[in-house]
Design an enzyme around this catalytic site. Structure first.
Site, PDB file in Angstrom:
ATOM      1  N   ASN A 441      -4.099   3.079  -5.835  1.00  0.00           N
ATOM      2  CA  ASN A 441      -3.056   2.961  -4.792  1.00  0.00           C
ATOM      3  C   ASN A 441      -2.860   4.286  -3.933  1.00  0.00           C
ATOM      4  OD1 ASN A 441      -3.107   0.009  -4.700  1.00  0.00           O
ATOM      5  ND2 ASN A 441      -1.247  -0.122  -6.525  1.00  0.00           N
ATOM      6  N   HIS A 446      -3.137   0.600  -0.671  1.00  0.00           N
ATOM      7  CA  HIS A 446      -2.625  -0.534  -1.311  1.00  0.00           C
ATOM      8  C   HIS A 446      -3.845  -1.445  -0.964  1.00  0.00           C
ATOM      9  CE1 HIS A 446       1.060   0.418  -2.858  1.00  0.00           C
ATOM     10  NE2 HIS A 446       1.411   1.068  -1.997  1.00  0.00           N
ATOM     11  N   GLU A 476      -0.361  -5.322 -11.703  1.00  0.00           N
ATOM     12  CA  GLU A 476      -1.773  -5.479 -12.191  1.00  0.00           C
ATOM     13  C   GLU A 476      -2.273  -5.986 -13.358  1.00  0.00           C
ATOM     14  OE1 GLU A 476      -0.115  -1.596 -13.591  1.00  0.00           O
ATOM     15  OE2 GLU A 476       0.182  -2.717 -11.796  1.00  0.00           O
TER      16      GLU A 476
END
Length: 563
Positions: A441, A446, A476
């Protein structure tokens, strides 16, 4: 058995709930069937009322015609009664005695005539003794002939009066078996007394009045053949004259076909529709209410046989012949029947047809509106069902990974764990977390992280069985519930997921790919005979972090050894 029935009903209702379009179809079909049945019932009731109304019209016509014929029949019976009185008690007038004396002198002549007063009574015409003796049907009784001639002259006076009235009969005749006759009708120019008498005594209305063929001595009707080429066919009503069981002769009253047609036309109401026809007992048509020949409804032999068979069973009724409806009514004072013929075209243009067409149009309009409503409602229900499923899917699934979201996954996993516990089969849990996901990220953004998560979710879904359930429980983090799987089987699945994630390159930017790894923790109800999902998920999560501490990209399925 009752439990199976309830289960079947429950399954059926469940299927209907899943397919609301079927409910709409069922409701539409029920409404359509009931509307059709109600419309059909109204048509049937209307048809019965119409048939009853038409039968009443036919009955009125038959009664009116019967009343007209009754007057003539009563007149004929009056003549017979008068003839009987004259035979039983002759008048003592000298002129009558002289006429009988003249007969004694004339009886051997080939033909003869007795005239008393042509302005007061009819002449008597007769044939010789020799002609009478030639047939067994005729008989000249010397003891009775005088009284019969005298009675015939008295009857001639009454018949003379009858001709001066406005009667509708063509003529009235008395034909004796003793070889003479008198008639209100003038003879044709080509007819002689002999030929006319022979014509009379050979007609069915005379020959069929014997005691054997008419035991009741009632009035009989016959269609007589014309005596001349130019003469019109006639309908003859005849009645025998008996006294003291002796058959003297026959009284006959003639009607032309034109007269019968006029009587039928007078009996028919001008406001009634349909054609009225008069038939004799053998179903020979005598007259019709239609003036034009091409407008008369004709019947073939098969149709006539059907009508005759129906009339034999009942004195009144109706029968449908293709596009025509035929009703009938027997007459009391005529040996025949009145038919009313109503065609489909007349029915359509009549009151019944107009109301039936209006009902059909209303039914068609209602059905069209119902069909449009069905289409609109079905479309609305379909859209609502699609929207409901969409909202339901969004409420239960993670939009990025298309796996179950945390709430939906926990609900389904708990239910599966409880079911496995009840069935006493193993239940396993896999907890998964991507390694160094924050770096992706931070480095690529993102959007790249979302692609990694979506790609990983697809790899997890492809590695599972149809009975397994997977969900995204964190940023995640993923979790998998495996009902019926042992610890060893769960480790195999977890290792398959790990290897699949580790071996795939993920395109995160236009020309940039990356690899990710995953750490997984496995727990099973076999370890402590505990099927509580939350506790198993907590154990798998702890082993997940243990895998991270041991270097990541690995599967941990047991607690570390304590030293």
């Amino acid at each position: 058995m009752q439990r199976d029935t309830l289960k079947t009903k429950k399954n059926y209702l469940e299927r209907l709930r899943r397919h609301p379009g079927r409910i709409v179809n069922l409701c539409f079909l029920v409404v359509l069937i009931f509307s059709t049945i109600l419309t059909w019932r109204e048509v049937v009731v209307l048809e019965e009322a119409y048939i009853s109304s038409q039968q009443n019209h036919l009955e009125n016509v038959a009664n009116a015609l019967d009343r007209q014929l009754q007057f003539s029949v009563d007149k004929l019976l009056f003549f017979r009664h008068s003839m009987g009185d004259a035979l039983q008690t002759p008048l003592g007038f000298r002129v009558l005695h002289d006429a009988v004396s003249d007969f004694t002198r004339l009886r051997t002549e080939p033909f003869w005539q007795l005239d008393v007063d042509q302005q007061r009574t009819l002449a008597i015409y007769g044939v010789s003794d020799a002609l009478v003796e030639r047939t067994t049907l005729l008989a000249r009784d010397n003891e009775r002939i005088g009284k019969e001639l005298s009675a015939a002259l008295e009857l001639g006076y009454l018949l003379r009066l009858a001709t001066s009235t406005s009667g509708k009969e063509k003529g009235v005749s008395y034909v004796s078996r003793a070889g003479f006759f008198l008639s209100t009708q003038a003879s044709a120019q080509h007819q002689t007394v002999v030929s006319r008498y022979y014509h009379f005594v050979t007609q069915p209305w005379f020959t069929r009045q014997t005691e054997r063929e008419n035991r009741g001595r009632s009035v009989r009707w016959f269609i007589a053949s014309p005596s001349g080429v130019d003469e019109e066919r006639t309908i003859t009503a005849s009645v025998p004259v008996y006294l003291d069981h002796y058959w003297y002769g026959v009284l006959a009253m003639d009607f032309t076909l034109t007269t019968m047609k006029n009587l039928l036309t007078d009996a028919v109401d001008v406001h009634t529709d349909g054609e009225y026809q008069l038939y004799d007992s053998r179903l020979n048509r005598i007259a019709s209410s239609e003036s034009a020949d091409d407008a008369i409804n004709l019947f073939d032999e098969n149709e006539r046989a059907q009508i005759a068979h129906a009339i034999e069973r009942d004195t009144e009724g109706g029968i449908r012949l293709n596009t025509r409806y035929v009703s009938w009514e027997r007459l009391d004072h005529f040996d025949g029947v009145v038919l009313r013929v109503h065609t489909l075209e007349e029915g359509v243009h009549g009151q019944f047809g107009s109301i039936s067409v209006a009902l059909a149009l209303l039914w068609a309009l209602f059905t069209a509106m119902l069909l449009i409503s069905w289409l609109v409602i079905r479309r609305m229900v379909s859209n609502m069902y699609t929207l409901q499923n969409s909202l339901k899917w969004q409420a239960w699934h993670d939009p990025l990974t298309r796996l179950n979201n945390r709430g939906a996954f926990f609900d389904r996993a708990k239910a599966l764990a409880q079911k496995c516990h009840q069935q006493k089969i193993p239940f396993s849990v896999i907890q998964l977390d991507l390694d160094h996901f924050k770096n992706i990220n931070d480095r690529y953004g993102h959007q790249a992280g979302d692609k990694v998560l979506s790609h990983t979710a697809g790899l997890i879904a492809r590695a599972l069985r149809s009975s397994d359930v997977a969900g995204r429980v964190g940023g995640e983090e993923f979790c998998v519930a495996l009902p019926g799987a042992t610890a060893e089987q769960a480790v195999i699945v977890a290792e398959r997921i790990r290897a699949s994630v580790n071996s795939k390159e993920i395109l995160i930017l236009k020309s940039t790919t990356t690899r990710v790894t995953a750490s997984l923790g496995v727990s099973s109800s076999e370890e402590s005979d505990n099927a509580d999902f939350e506790q198993l998920q907590s154990i798998a999560d702890a082993r997940l972090y243990q895998a991270k501490q041991q270097g990541r990209n690995q599967v941990v399925c047991r607690e570390p050894d304590k030293k």
